[in-house]
Design a protein around this motif. Sequence first.
Motif, PDB file in Angstrom:
ATOM      1  N   TYR A 118       0.883  -1.227   0.117  1.00  0.00           N
ATOM      2  CA  TYR A 118      -0.073  -0.067   0.064  1.00  0.00           C
ATOM      3  C   TYR A 118       0.810   1.075   0.015  1.00  0.00           C
ATOM      4  O   TYR A 118       0.592   2.307  -0.547  1.00  0.00           O
ATOM      5  CB  TYR A 118      -0.960   0.168   1.204  1.00  0.00           C
ATOM      6  CG  TYR A 118      -2.229  -0.858   1.157  1.00  0.00           C
ATOM      7  CD1 TYR A 118      -2.432  -1.681  -0.232  1.00  0.00           C
ATOM      8  CD2 TYR A 118      -3.198  -0.861   2.107  1.00  0.00           C
ATOM      9  CE1 TYR A 118      -3.614  -2.496  -0.424  1.00  0.00           C
ATOM     10  CE2 TYR A 118      -4.259  -1.698   1.843  1.00  0.00           C
ATOM     11  CZ  TYR A 118      -4.374  -2.457   0.926  1.00  0.00           C
ATOM     12  OH  TYR A 118      -5.536  -3.136   0.619  1.00  0.00           O
ATOM     13  N   GLN A 120       1.843   1.898  -3.349  1.00  0.00           N
ATOM     14  CA  GLN A 120       0.831   2.528  -4.197  1.00  0.00           C
ATOM     15  C   GLN A 120       0.522   3.998  -4.024  1.00  0.00           C
ATOM     16  O   GLN A 120      -0.334   4.494  -4.502  1.00  0.00           O
ATOM     17  CB  GLN A 120      -0.609   1.385  -3.992  1.00  0.00           C
ATOM     18  CG  GLN A 120      -0.343   0.234  -4.580  1.00  0.00           C
ATOM     19  CD  GLN A 120      -1.575  -0.646  -4.219  1.00  0.00           C
ATOM     20  OE1 GLN A 120      -2.712  -0.349  -4.599  1.00  0.00           O
ATOM     21  NE2 GLN A 120      -1.137  -1.903  -3.636  1.00  0.00           N
ATOM     22  N   LEU A 171      -1.132   4.642  -1.041  1.00  0.00           N
ATOM     23  CA  LEU A 171      -2.190   4.705  -0.126  1.00  0.00           C
ATOM     24  C   LEU A 171      -1.769   5.054   1.441  1.00  0.00           C
ATOM     25  O   LEU A 171      -2.490   5.348   2.164  1.00  0.00           O
ATOM     26  CB  LEU A 171      -2.926   3.240  -0.202  1.00  0.00           C
ATOM     27  CG  LEU A 171      -3.316   2.878  -1.476  1.00  0.00           C
ATOM     28  CD1 LEU A 171      -4.061   1.395  -1.372  1.00  0.00           C
ATOM     29  CD2 LEU A 171      -4.681   3.876  -1.725  1.00  0.00           C
ATOM     30  N   ALA A 191     -12.513   2.857   5.897  1.00  0.00           N
ATOM     31  CA  ALA A 191     -11.933   3.044   4.465  1.00  0.00           C
ATOM     32  C   ALA A 191     -12.076   4.642   4.168  1.00  0.00           C
ATOM     33  O   ALA A 191     -11.139   5.152   3.789  1.00  0.00           O
ATOM     34  CB  ALA A 191     -12.830   2.424   3.645  1.00  0.00           C
ATOM     35  N   TRP A 219      -9.555   5.290   1.193  1.00  0.00           N
ATOM     36  CA  TRP A 219      -9.302   4.100   0.418  1.00  0.00           C
ATOM     37  C   TRP A 219     -10.841   3.832  -0.090  1.00  0.00           C
ATOM     38  O   TRP A 219     -11.805   4.334   0.390  1.00  0.00           O
ATOM     39  CB  TRP A 219      -8.785   3.172   1.408  1.00  0.00           C
ATOM     40  CG  TRP A 219      -7.389   3.260   1.822  1.00  0.00           C
ATOM     41  CD1 TRP A 219      -6.668   4.369   1.459  1.00  0.00           C
ATOM     42  CD2 TRP A 219      -6.764   2.297   2.620  1.00  0.00           C
ATOM     43  NE1 TRP A 219      -5.451   4.183   2.118  1.00  0.00           N
ATOM     44  CE2 TRP A 219      -5.644   2.879   2.934  1.00  0.00           C
ATOM     45  CE3 TRP A 219      -7.081   1.027   3.213  1.00  0.00           C
ATOM     46  CZ2 TRP A 219      -4.739   2.458   3.660  1.00  0.00           C
ATOM     47  CZ3 TRP A 219      -6.297   0.432   4.049  1.00  0.00           C
ATOM     48  CH2 TRP A 219      -5.100   1.170   4.481  1.00  0.00           C
ATOM     49  N   ASN A 220     -10.907   2.845  -1.061  1.00  0.00           N
ATOM     50  CA  ASN A 220     -12.256   2.294  -1.538  1.00  0.00           C
ATOM     51  C   ASN A 220     -12.289   1.087  -0.477  1.00  0.00           C
ATOM     52  O   ASN A 220     -11.412   0.646   0.201  1.00  0.00           O
ATOM     53  CB  ASN A 220     -12.176   2.009  -2.809  1.00  0.00           C
ATOM     54  CG  ASN A 220     -11.015   0.900  -3.377  1.00  0.00           C
ATOM     55  OD1 ASN A 220     -10.883   0.262  -2.607  1.00  0.00           O
ATOM     56  ND2 ASN A 220     -10.375   1.289  -4.377  1.00  0.00           N
ATOM     57  N   THR A 276     -12.734  -2.027  -1.187  1.00  0.00           N
ATOM     58  CA  THR A 276     -11.958  -3.199  -1.589  1.00  0.00           C
ATOM     59  C   THR A 276     -10.406  -3.147  -0.660  1.00  0.00           C
ATOM     60  O   THR A 276     -10.154  -4.188  -0.507  1.00  0.00           O
ATOM     61  CB  THR A 276     -11.906  -3.410  -3.040  1.00  0.00           C
ATOM     62  OG1 THR A 276     -13.034  -3.456  -3.634  1.00  0.00           O
ATOM     63  CG2 THR A 276     -11.082  -4.690  -3.429  1.00  0.00           C
ATOM     64  N   GLN A 277      -9.854  -2.024  -0.990  1.00  0.00           N
ATOM     65  CA  GLN A 277      -8.624  -1.828  -0.161  1.00  0.00           C
ATOM     66  C   GLN A 277      -8.687  -2.307   1.341  1.00  0.00           C
ATOM     67  O   GLN A 277      -7.755  -2.668   1.943  1.00  0.00           O
ATOM     68  CB  GLN A 277      -8.076  -0.385  -0.398  1.00  0.00           C
ATOM     69  CG  GLN A 277      -7.755  -0.270  -1.905  1.00  0.00           C
ATOM     70  CD  GLN A 277      -7.671   1.285  -2.143  1.00  0.00           C
ATOM     71  OE1 GLN A 277      -8.268   2.027  -1.507  1.00  0.00           O
ATOM     72  NE2 GLN A 277      -6.809   1.656  -3.382  1.00  0.00           N
ATOM     73  N   TRP A 278      -9.659  -1.653   2.046  1.00  0.00           N
ATOM     74  CA  TRP A 278      -9.883  -2.022   3.423  1.00  0.00           C
ATOM     75  C   TRP A 278     -10.202  -3.729   3.442  1.00  0.00           C
ATOM     76  O   TRP A 278      -9.600  -4.171   4.813  1.00  0.00           O
ATOM     77  CB  TRP A 278     -10.965  -1.148   4.024  1.00  0.00           C
ATOM     78  CG  TRP A 278     -11.104  -1.497   5.772  1.00  0.00           C
ATOM     79  CD1 TRP A 278     -12.093  -2.345   6.248  1.00  0.00           C
ATOM     80  CD2 TRP A 278     -10.107  -1.234   6.469  1.00  0.00           C
ATOM     81  NE1 TRP A 278     -11.839  -2.347   7.469  1.00  0.00           N
ATOM     82  CE2 TRP A 278     -10.704  -1.610   7.804  1.00  0.00           C
ATOM     83  CE3 TRP A 278      -8.897  -0.432   6.434  1.00  0.00           C
ATOM     84  CZ2 TRP A 278     -10.102  -1.541   9.096  1.00  0.00           C
ATOM     85  CZ3 TRP A 278      -8.470  -0.018   7.789  1.00  0.00           C
ATOM     86  CH2 TRP A 278      -8.837  -0.834   9.084  1.00  0.00           C
ATOM     87  N   ASP A 308      -9.316  -5.905   1.705  1.00  0.00           N
ATOM     88  CA  ASP A 308      -8.081  -6.863   1.547  1.00  0.00           C
ATOM     89  C   ASP A 308      -7.284  -6.607   2.816  1.00  0.00           C
ATOM     90  O   ASP A 308      -6.448  -7.707   3.038  1.00  0.00           O
ATOM     91  CB  ASP A 308      -7.295  -6.256   0.309  1.00  0.00           C
ATOM     92  CG  ASP A 308      -8.012  -6.468  -1.011  1.00  0.00           C
ATOM     93  OD1 ASP A 308      -8.737  -7.383  -0.960  1.00  0.00           O
ATOM     94  OD2 ASP A 308      -7.493  -6.035  -1.942  1.00  0.00           O
ATOM     95  N   LEU A 309      -7.132  -5.562   3.490  1.00  0.00           N
ATOM     96  CA  LEU A 309      -6.506  -5.617   4.536  1.00  0.00           C
ATOM     97  C   LEU A 309      -6.924  -6.374   5.728  1.00  0.00           C
ATOM     98  O   LEU A 309      -6.240  -7.033   6.414  1.00  0.00           O
ATOM     99  CB  LEU A 309      -6.473  -4.012   5.350  1.00  0.00           C
ATOM    100  CG  LEU A 309      -5.312  -3.796   6.134  1.00  0.00           C
ATOM    101  CD1 LEU A 309      -3.977  -3.763   5.840  1.00  0.00           C
ATOM    102  CD2 LEU A 309      -5.688  -2.184   6.760  1.00  0.00           C
TER     103      LEU A 309
END
Length: 671
Positions: A25, A28, A30, A80, A85-86, A88-90, A92-93
């Motif tokens: 992240y 990227q 983030l 998120a 973040w979006n 999906t990113q949360w 995935d975490l």
Amino acid sequence: MNQALQHQALELPAALPLLDLLDSYADQGLLSRLSSAFARFMGTLGMTAPAQTVACAVLSELERRGHSCLRLDFLADDPAALLEWNATQWQDLCAASGTLPESLAAWRVALTSAAQVLQAGAEDGQQPLVLDGDRLYLRRYWRDESLVARALIERAAQARVVDTAAARNWLGKLFDQAPSASEQNDDTDWQKIACAIALRSGVSIITGGPGTGKTYTVARLLALLFAMSSQPQQLRVALAAPTGKAAARLKQAIDGALQELDQRVGAALPLAALAERIGSARTLHSLLGARGDTRSFIHHAGHPLEVDVLIVDEASMVHLEMMAALLAALPVGAMLILLGDKDQLASVEAGAVLGDLCRDAEAGGYDANTVAYLEASCGEQPGSEFLGDAGTLAQQTVMLRQVRRFSEPIGALALAVNRGDAVAATACLRDDSTGALFWLEQAQQRDVLDLVLQGRAGATGGYRAYLELLAQRPVDVSQADYEAWAKTLLLAFDTFRILCAVREGDWGVAGLNLAIEKELDSVGLIAKRGEWYAGRPVMVGRNDSGTGVYNGDIGVALPDPLRPQALRVYFLDGESVRSVLATRLRYVATAYALTVHKAQGSEFRHTVLVLPSVSTPVLTRELVYTGITRARAGFTLVSPQSAMLEEAIRRRTERASGLRELLNAAATGSR
């Protein structure tokens, strides 16, 4: 192997996928690399549970974005959105973590189980993190917030004996002007109230938008303090601001106001002589004695400032750590007066101190004791809508409400933006017929360059005026005459400025400065043959006591009158100028275009605000409001995409902080 190391050895491998994802992240953009590295470091100290790892990364990231703490309710409700973040990113975490707490209580349990987290009120083991209520801090920010809250409440509670009859008499002399037509609908003189309030304790806060007369008011407060002092010649007054530009403006404004007052009060109060003793306004770094190799200052609790009254302008720019250092270095009996616009951008560093202190200033909240004191000391009474009991510090806070100096269309636009009314703001920009406002929609970079060269209808000038003065450089003249020319050139440069929301890209500071230099060179207004050239405007990026320049100072490179092949950078210094060899300035950047943050404390006849072409978290209501209020007579908005204005007005800056809760706790403890 002891128990803690066994715990670490058992859990750290399980955390590696999560740590690797945090590193990804960071790649990227983030997270910052510091945030992922901090989470990994805290793991080596034993904070290896997934929830603890995530909390460490998020806390570090929020501190980088200006928050002083991580509120666990935000983490539980919409993490998120907190990180922008979006979903999906949360998710995935969460997947890499195995599981994360879903409630406030569960997050609290996960963190209180860590030995590296101090719970406020428990025995202090010098842990690096602190959990105070439902707020997680890096230790130094918790310490700073606690110090600021405690010091402000203690100073607000310091009762000073005020001769109310004498105060009322002097305030009548200092505020004898008839109300203007715009003020007749409001009989309350908030400027007079601010002066009276400041007399009775060790701290006062005066907030208000542009043109409401903050420095006008504080000049009268200074005159009042001199008049009420038994030994006015011994009164030690210091003026300070976060930047050199803001400090210079503060000194200039106060000197002008005191000269006018001196003529009014005459021999009854030798203001001219007293004003000479005040000395120059200084940056906060200079006032406290910044050390180049450390975050500490020469002045601190053990070596306090030698001052009786300290006035700090542009207080919205003062970050949490600086406010804590300032309060620690202020002598117990000294008076602190904070001036600022609560709605402007906060500091780029952690904390929004003035915003926290003045969040409810518009409502007043004055109790019966304050109302009685105001009637006795200045003959003013706030309207019934401003009465209440908003707490100790609220009794020492005054919001100025009447605008006395501002272009009416610019003021209307600023107010519309500040209240979040995008429809009204758009109408102001599109319907103005005075020439004060202009909106370049669907703009190209060429449009900015045209503004630089010639301004626009209703706001002519651009940078051509100062560069034409550059071509008229005098030769074989006295130093005084050369400096007079340099001052005229600097004042001409300061009539116009390009302000950007972002640093990088074609619509950022970096891209526009390069484009402007290229354009000015191509039309023969400058001769750029390297980094330094005659006419180059620069902003200082770091304090440098060796050369006497400070972060935020702006100057222009001009030929040395004694050695024309060499360049000196000239800076305005009150009514005069000072200069430094260009080769001695290490931390400077070209300054045709500045970020809005860097322009705080400045004011220009014509200000151009350039919005980016794509959405960014820094594009907020406060940024647009601050950009608009840098303009005195003309404001131009440049937007490659028209929708960016509405998006900015819709997005408010919300910085997590525990200062208000700590202020309430400190006030309760002081009763």
